[in-house]
Write an enzyme that holds these catalytic residues in place. Structure first.
Site, PDB file in Angstrom:
ATOM      1  N   LEU A 254       0.830  -1.211   0.000  1.00  0.00           N
ATOM      2  CA  LEU A 254       0.000   0.000   0.000  1.00  0.00           C
ATOM      3  C   LEU A 254       0.854   1.246   0.000  1.00  0.00           C
ATOM      4  O   LEU A 254       1.882   1.307   0.682  1.00  0.00           O
ATOM      5  CB  LEU A 254      -0.890   0.035   1.254  1.00  0.00           C
TER       6      LEU A 254
ATOM      7  N   GLY B 226       1.314  -5.782   0.977  1.00  0.00           N
ATOM      8  CA  GLY B 226       0.480  -5.836  -0.227  1.00  0.00           C
ATOM      9  C   GLY B 226       1.229  -6.388  -1.433  1.00  0.00           C
ATOM     10  O   GLY B 226       0.629  -7.010  -2.313  1.00  0.00           O
TER      11      GLY B 226
ATOM     12  N   ASN C 298       4.280  -8.064   6.714  1.00  0.00           N
ATOM     13  CA  ASN C 298       4.799  -7.268   7.827  1.00  0.00           C
ATOM     14  C   ASN C 298       3.768  -6.278   8.362  1.00  0.00           C
ATOM     15  O   ASN C 298       4.118  -5.252   8.937  1.00  0.00           O
ATOM     16  CB  ASN C 298       6.067  -6.509   7.380  1.00  0.00           C
ATOM     17  N   GLU C 299       2.485  -6.595   8.167  1.00  0.00           N
ATOM     18  CA  GLU C 299       1.432  -5.650   8.552  1.00  0.00           C
ATOM     19  C   GLU C 299       1.453  -5.304  10.040  1.00  0.00           C
ATOM     20  O   GLU C 299       1.285  -4.139  10.411  1.00  0.00           O
ATOM     21  CB  GLU C 299       0.034  -6.200   8.195  1.00  0.00           C
TER      22      GLU C 299
HETATM   23  C1  LIG Z   1      -3.282  -6.635  -7.522  1.00  0.00           C
HETATM   24  C2  LIG Z   1      -3.845  -7.043  -6.276  1.00  0.00           C
HETATM   25  C3  LIG Z   1      -3.411  -6.163  -5.254  1.00  0.00           C
HETATM   26  C4  LIG Z   1      -3.922  -6.599  -4.030  1.00  0.00           C
HETATM   27  C5  LIG Z   1      -3.262  -5.846  -2.982  1.00  0.00           C
HETATM   28  C6  LIG Z   1      -3.913  -6.136  -1.748  1.00  0.00           C
HETATM   29  C7  LIG Z   1      -3.262  -5.393  -0.646  1.00  0.00           C
HETATM   30  C8  LIG Z   1      -3.859  -5.850   0.642  1.00  0.00           C
HETATM   31  C9  LIG Z   1      -3.342  -5.050   1.702  1.00  0.00           C
HETATM   32  C10 LIG Z   1      -3.054  -5.849   2.886  1.00  0.00           C
HETATM   33  C11 LIG Z   1      -2.425  -5.013   3.927  1.00  0.00           C
HETATM   34  C12 LIG Z   1      -1.236  -4.386   3.374  1.00  0.00           C
HETATM   35  C13 LIG Z   1      -0.669  -3.359   3.971  1.00  0.00           C
HETATM   36  C14 LIG Z   1       0.473  -2.683   3.329  1.00  0.00           C
HETATM   37  O1  LIG Z   1       0.891  -2.971   2.246  1.00  0.00           O
HETATM   38  S1  LIG Z   1       1.138  -1.401   4.203  1.00  0.00           S
HETATM   39  C15 LIG Z   1       2.604  -0.954   3.346  1.00  0.00           C
HETATM   40  C16 LIG Z   1       3.665  -1.900   3.694  1.00  0.00           C
HETATM   41  N1  LIG Z   1       4.860  -1.571   3.029  1.00  0.00           N
HETATM   42  C17 LIG Z   1       5.997  -1.397   3.677  1.00  0.00           C
HETATM   43  O2  LIG Z   1       6.091  -1.469   4.869  1.00  0.00           O
HETATM   44  C18 LIG Z   1       7.158  -1.107   2.793  1.00  0.00           C
HETATM   45  C19 LIG Z   1       7.924   0.054   3.289  1.00  0.00           C
HETATM   46  N2  LIG Z   1       9.048   0.243   2.416  1.00  0.00           N
HETATM   47  C20 LIG Z   1      10.180  -0.474   2.498  1.00  0.00           C
HETATM   48  O3  LIG Z   1      10.320  -1.382   3.297  1.00  0.00           O
HETATM   49  C21 LIG Z   1      11.267  -0.118   1.546  1.00  0.00           C
HETATM   50  O4  LIG Z   1      11.005   1.144   1.022  1.00  0.00           O
HETATM   51  C22 LIG Z   1      11.432  -1.105   0.394  1.00  0.00           C
HETATM   52  C23 LIG Z   1      11.973  -2.433   0.942  1.00  0.00           C
HETATM   53  C24 LIG Z   1      10.116  -1.362  -0.372  1.00  0.00           C
HETATM   54  C25 LIG Z   1      12.463  -0.524  -0.606  1.00  0.00           C
HETATM   55  O5  LIG Z   1      13.651  -0.209   0.083  1.00  0.00           O
HETATM   56  P1  LIG Z   1      14.771   0.679  -0.630  1.00  0.00           P
HETATM   57  O6  LIG Z   1      15.892   0.785   0.352  1.00  0.00           O
HETATM   58  O7  LIG Z   1      15.079   0.127  -1.959  1.00  0.00           O
HETATM   59  O8  LIG Z   1      14.084   2.085  -0.870  1.00  0.00           O
HETATM   60  P2  LIG Z   1      13.689   3.214   0.189  1.00  0.00           P
HETATM   61  O9  LIG Z   1      13.251   2.630   1.469  1.00  0.00           O
HETATM   62  O10 LIG Z   1      14.762   4.244   0.215  1.00  0.00           O
HETATM   63  O11 LIG Z   1      12.393   3.817  -0.515  1.00  0.00           O
HETATM   64  C26 LIG Z   1      12.492   4.440  -1.777  1.00  0.00           C
HETATM   65  C27 LIG Z   1      11.384   5.406  -1.913  1.00  0.00           C
HETATM   66  O12 LIG Z   1      10.121   4.717  -1.874  1.00  0.00           O
HETATM   67  C28 LIG Z   1       9.271   5.287  -0.902  1.00  0.00           C
HETATM   68  N3  LIG Z   1       8.396   4.234  -0.350  1.00  0.00           N
HETATM   69  C29 LIG Z   1       8.793   3.069   0.167  1.00  0.00           C
HETATM   70  N4  LIG Z   1       7.725   2.340   0.551  1.00  0.00           N
HETATM   71  C30 LIG Z   1       6.639   3.092   0.249  1.00  0.00           C
HETATM   72  C31 LIG Z   1       5.241   2.888   0.404  1.00  0.00           C
HETATM   73  N5  LIG Z   1       4.715   1.747   0.918  1.00  0.00           N
HETATM   74  N6  LIG Z   1       4.419   3.857   0.013  1.00  0.00           N
HETATM   75  C32 LIG Z   1       4.899   5.004  -0.524  1.00  0.00           C
HETATM   76  N7  LIG Z   1       6.225   5.259  -0.705  1.00  0.00           N
HETATM   77  C33 LIG Z   1       7.068   4.310  -0.321  1.00  0.00           C
HETATM   78  C34 LIG Z   1      10.262   5.833   0.111  1.00  0.00           C
HETATM   79  O13 LIG Z   1       9.617   6.798   0.912  1.00  0.00           O
HETATM   80  C35 LIG Z   1      11.311   6.403  -0.785  1.00  0.00           C
HETATM   81  O14 LIG Z   1      10.789   7.612  -1.340  1.00  0.00           O
HETATM   82  P3  LIG Z   1      11.750   8.805  -1.778  1.00  0.00           P
HETATM   83  O15 LIG Z   1      12.704   8.268  -2.770  1.00  0.00           O
HETATM   84  O16 LIG Z   1      10.814   9.841  -2.307  1.00  0.00           O
HETATM   85  O17 LIG Z   1      12.410   9.240  -0.535  1.00  0.00           O
END
Ligand SMILES: CCCCCCCCCCC/C=C/C(=O)SCCNC(=O)CCNC(=O)[C@H](O)C(C)(C)COP(=O)(O)OP(=O)(O)OC[C@H]1O[C@@H](n2cnc3c(N)ncnc32)[C@H](O)[C@@H]1OP(=O)(O)O
Length: 341
Positions: free
Chosen positions: A86, A131, A154-155
């Site tokens: 998400l 997600g 990791n929710e």
């Molecule tokens: C088609 C069917 C679809 C069905 C989907 C169903 C979904 C059901 C939902 C169920 C419940 C789900 C909940 C969630 O998904 S909550 C979100 C969980 N996500 C995370 O916790 C991920 C957080 N991010 C990370 O761990 C890392 O960013 C990642 C490992 C993904 C990448 O690491 P890396 O070191 O390569 O990059 P950065 O951390 O420096 O990030 C780069 C830029 O990306 C932005 N970012 C990262 N994650 C998110 C996000 N989730 N939303 C928005 N933006 C995100 C981060 O801020 C950096 O941005 P900038 O470059 O602008 O600084």
């Protein structure tokens, strides 16, 4: 070969997919010589699900379905991230009406993907939390590339509870004990660990190899009567879709209440500000000391990296209600959060 015959019928697609592959598009669709659609997700920076991205995904799935393409492979155009799940911007301080529309869209996309009549596979070529993991798990086959990437649910670490339909899907894919452990502890799996519990089906050397392995899976169906395959899949997956269809509103309301809970919001703000955004410590909004405190923790984490325990800092903001705001340039104020690497 069945797939080849199908491809002949749809050869023209290659020239008709451009409307989904314009420069602005977040999804690049290519139909290959075997008539398999490869969806390259390319929403910078991490393919996170915003409302617009979900709508585009929905249109792409319609495109594959309506053109009677036999199979689809989902992958990422980015080298390190499959999908971050998400979009945190949709979760942080959400407007009730928008969030509910967002979640309804997400439910729709999930039902389309999970219930697709075409064959679905995921070539997971990078990080795949929450997600992102669900998107891959909704496909029929998963190949993940080896490396330092992880996949998992990791929710709970974000203060969220995965929706019931996601839990059911995981429980039906890996065993119940592994599912409970993984969900409750927010465990992220390396490709080898994921393979061991059958969260994924194969490990590949790189993206090309992952796509080739997905294609090998798809090829198995050359020998199977299409209607038998589709009807079997629908029998297996139909009940879960029906269940969600009957409980969509409750599901949306439940998630909304969870998302607006102060604890979830604190985690969301920490996630938002832990990126190198233009945020300026202590002057972001200024109205909520706890919020400023967490934003500063995130800023210090960006400045000091592994030396700084960002989560611990954020937890301390919550515990002391923002009474002790860290200043990244003041050693005394941040010393409790500096680790001894
Ligand atoms: C088609 C069917 C679809 C069905 C989907 C169903 C979904 C059901 C939902 C169920 C419940 C789900 C909940 C969630 O998904 S909550 C979100 C969980 N996500 C995370 O916790 C991920 C957080 N991010 C990370 O761990 C890392 O960013 C990642 C490992 C993904 C990448 O690491 P890396 O070191 O390569 O990059 P950065 O951390 O420096 O990030 C780069 C830029 O990306 C932005 N970012 C990262 N994650 C998110 C996000 N989730 N939303 C928005 N933006 C995100 C981060 O801020 C950096 O941005 P900038 O470059 O602008 O600084």
């Amino acid at each position: 070969m069945l797939l080849r015959r199908v491809y002949k019928q749809h050869r023209w697609l290659a020239s008709h997919v451009k409307f989904l592959s314009t420069q602005k598009s977040s999804i690049d669709i290519k139909v290959d010589n075997d008539g398999i659609a490869i969806l390259n997700l390319q929403r910078p920076p991490v393919n996170s699900f915003s409302m617009d991205f979900l709508k585009e995904l929905s249109k792409s799935l319609d495109f594959v379905e309506n053109n009677k393409i036999t199979a689809m492979i989902l992958t990422s155009a980015f080298p390190r991230v499959f999908s971050a799940g998400l979009d945190i911007n949709e979760v942080y301080k959400p407007d009730a009406v928008r969030f509910k529309e967002f979640w309804t869209t997400l439910q729709e996309v999930w039902m389309k993907l999970f219930g697709a009549r075409f064959i679905t596979a995921a070539a997971i070529n990078g990080q795949s939390p929450a997600g992102g993991c669900l998107m891959a798990m909704s496909c029929e086959y998963r190949v993940m590339i080896k490396g330092t990437f992880t996949i998992g649910m990791n929710e709970t670490s974000l203060g969220l509870i995965a929706p019931t339909w996601f839990m059911e899907l995981v429980k039906n894919t890996i065993n119940v004990r592994d599912a409970e452990y993984a969900f409750t502890t927010s465990r992220m799996f390396t490709p080898e660990e994921a393979l061991k519990v059958r969260l994924i089906d194969e490990i590949a050397a790189d993206k090309d190899d992952a796509i080739a392995k997905c294609k090998r899976f798809i090829k198995k169906f050359d020998e199977i009567t299409p209607s038998a395959r589709i009807n079997t899949k629908m029998k297996l997956r139909g009940p879960a879709i029906k269940k969600l269809q009957n409980t969509r509103q409750e599901d949306t309301e439940e998630i909304y209440q969870l998302v607006i809970h102060p604890d979830t919001q604190k985690v969301a703000i920490f996630q938002l500000y832990s990126s190198p955004v233009s945020a300026n410590p202590a002057i972001i909004t200024g109205y909520d000391p706890m919020e400023v405190c967490i934003e500063n923790c995130a800023q210090c984490k960006k400045m000091l990296g592994a030396w700084f325990e960002g989560q611990l800092c954020a937890e301390s903001c919550i515990k002391y209600r923002g009474k002790m705001i860290p200043d990244c340039e003041n050693y005394a104020s941040i010393s409790p959060f500096l680790n001894k690497l």
